[in-house]
Design an enzyme around this catalytic site. Sequence first.
Site, PDB file in Angstrom:
ATOM      1  N   CYS A 170      -0.577   0.206   9.741  1.00 36.70           N
ATOM      2  CA  CYS A 170      -0.742   1.581   9.250  1.00 36.70           C
ATOM      3  C   CYS A 170      -2.148   1.835   8.724  1.00 36.70           C
ATOM      4  O   CYS A 170      -2.794   2.796   9.138  1.00 36.70           O
ATOM      5  CB  CYS A 170       0.298   1.866   8.154  1.00 36.70           C
ATOM      6  SG  CYS A 170       1.963   1.934   8.813  1.00 36.70           S
ATOM      7  N   HIS A 171      -2.612   0.994   7.791  1.00 35.62           N
ATOM      8  CA  HIS A 171      -3.930   1.230   7.205  1.00 35.62           C
ATOM      9  C   HIS A 171      -4.783  -0.028   7.179  1.00 35.62           C
ATOM     10  O   HIS A 171      -5.810  -0.069   6.524  1.00 35.62           O
ATOM     11  CB  HIS A 171      -3.801   1.802   5.787  1.00 35.62           C
ATOM     12  CG  HIS A 171      -2.898   2.998   5.729  1.00 35.62           C
ATOM     13  ND1 HIS A 171      -1.587   2.918   5.321  1.00 35.62           N
ATOM     14  CD2 HIS A 171      -3.104   4.287   6.080  1.00 35.62           C
ATOM     15  CE1 HIS A 171      -1.022   4.117   5.414  1.00 35.62           C
ATOM     16  NE2 HIS A 171      -1.913   4.963   5.878  1.00 35.62           N
ATOM     17  N   GLY A 172      -4.299  -1.090   7.882  1.00 33.14           N
ATOM     18  CA  GLY A 172      -5.135  -2.278   8.052  1.00 33.14           C
ATOM     19  C   GLY A 172      -5.170  -3.233   6.884  1.00 33.14           C
ATOM     20  O   GLY A 172      -6.233  -3.748   6.542  1.00 33.14           O
TER      21      GLY A 172
ATOM     22  N   HIS B  84       0.852  -1.189   0.000  1.00 32.47           N
ATOM     23  CA  HIS B  84       0.000   0.000   0.000  1.00 32.47           C
ATOM     24  C   HIS B  84       0.890   1.242   0.000  1.00 32.47           C
ATOM     25  O   HIS B  84       1.102   1.852  -1.043  1.00 32.47           O
ATOM     26  CB  HIS B  84      -0.954  -0.045   1.196  1.00 32.47           C
ATOM     27  CG  HIS B  84      -1.827   1.157   1.310  1.00 32.47           C
ATOM     28  ND1 HIS B  84      -1.998   1.860   2.482  1.00 32.47           N
ATOM     29  CD2 HIS B  84      -2.589   1.797   0.384  1.00 32.47           C
ATOM     30  CE1 HIS B  84      -2.837   2.883   2.272  1.00 32.47           C
ATOM     31  NE2 HIS B  84      -3.200   2.855   1.005  1.00 32.47           N
TER      32      HIS B  84
END
Lengths: 279, 174
Positions: free
Chosen positions: B138-140, B114
């Site tokens: 961080c963003h799953g 990502h």
Amino acid sequence: MGSTERAEFKNPVVSWIDERLPVFTLMQKEYGVFPTPRNFNYFWNFGAIAMFMLITMIVSGIVLAMHYTANTELSFDAVERIMRDVNGGWLLRYIHMNGASFFFVAVYIHIFRGMYYGSYKRPRELLWILGVAIFLLMMATAFIGYVLPWGQMSLWGATVITNLFSAIPLVGDSIVTLLWGGFSVDNPTLTRFFALHYLLPFVIFAVVFLHVWALHVTGSNNPLGLEPQSEKDTLPFHPYYTMKDSFGLVVFLIIYALFIFYMPNALGHRITTPRPTRW
Amino acid sequence: MTAHSKDRRDFLQLTGFAFGAVGVACAAAPMINSLNPAKDTLALATTEVDISAIPVGGSKTVMWRGKPVFIKHRTAEQIQEAEEVDVTTLIDKQTDEERVKKPEWLVVVGVCTHLGCIPGGQKPTDAHGEYHGWFCPCHGSHYDTSGRIRKGPAPKNLMVPPYEFIGDTKIKIG
């Protein structure tokens, strides 16, 4: 400058730019049709050769600076890394170090031409003085550059030359301490030398610009020492002297290349036998 | 100027320019090439890793080209879980077989596809996400036991670096 006539250009892009900033008219006037004495010999080639060498030194120097670190612990190793690991690093270093020598060779011949043929005489006195300024800047730049690899000669050369300033009465020692940034040539000296070595070539470039400008105001001297009386005594710079200079440049570059590729360290200072250092 | 001498001049100018251009290119090429990775940088480009000490179910992280590489000695359940997944349901469609050389060894670059964080999951105490592989905090992004993205914003599976086995106890990455 705004009132001079512009040259005609067929290419519409060139014409558009020239209308707004007459660089092409300028190039046409100063390097295209510029009336140049028709009796130049090859000694007149060396100014152009010197200009080419200045550009070579700047370009090779900037690329080398991308791999160099100015620090007493790291500089020598950085140069070794350039020689061994960086792609073509050996070539860059040899171009730069032999380029310095060849730059001076071209400038010495250029100066001797000036002295022999009286090119310093009226109305070219300022042209000569600017040349002297360029020569001094070159010497400073070259001396500083030699310190950067941080070899034996780098350190001791720097020590001797900076110590010269201690001869100045009263303030000599303070000046030397100021130059060194300490009590001997050491890391502060090296880092400031790197900054100056990067700067001065661009100062040289600016003074060279003034030097060529001064020349174009008076026009060139020539082997006979008689100023051109009419058009018949001159030739347009292009194609006659662009071609003659290119030929001379190629011969010069061949000799330069011989040194770079076959004897790159011949002009250097090699300590081949163990010798006590200058403690 | 006669037509002949004009043609001659045109020819000379053209060849002159052409040679000049070739000369400039020859001079510029080594200068630009010097900016490419130097030999010492390239020497760090391959890493040999001894995998004999990694127990079944264990993981090891090594540095390669400045990035972490996850080496996982997979258990039979983890291999089965990876192989049984229906490829058409995957965000980045790759079979487990495409991603491993020997099924019990998974080698992936531990950088989330990502925005580049390092996913957790190497240590038994880390969160492993819903698919039992790695989880990027961080963003799953959730990665499975084959390092494939299953849920979350990452677009691609964890990158498999070039590697080969040297015997049974070592792998050479890069």
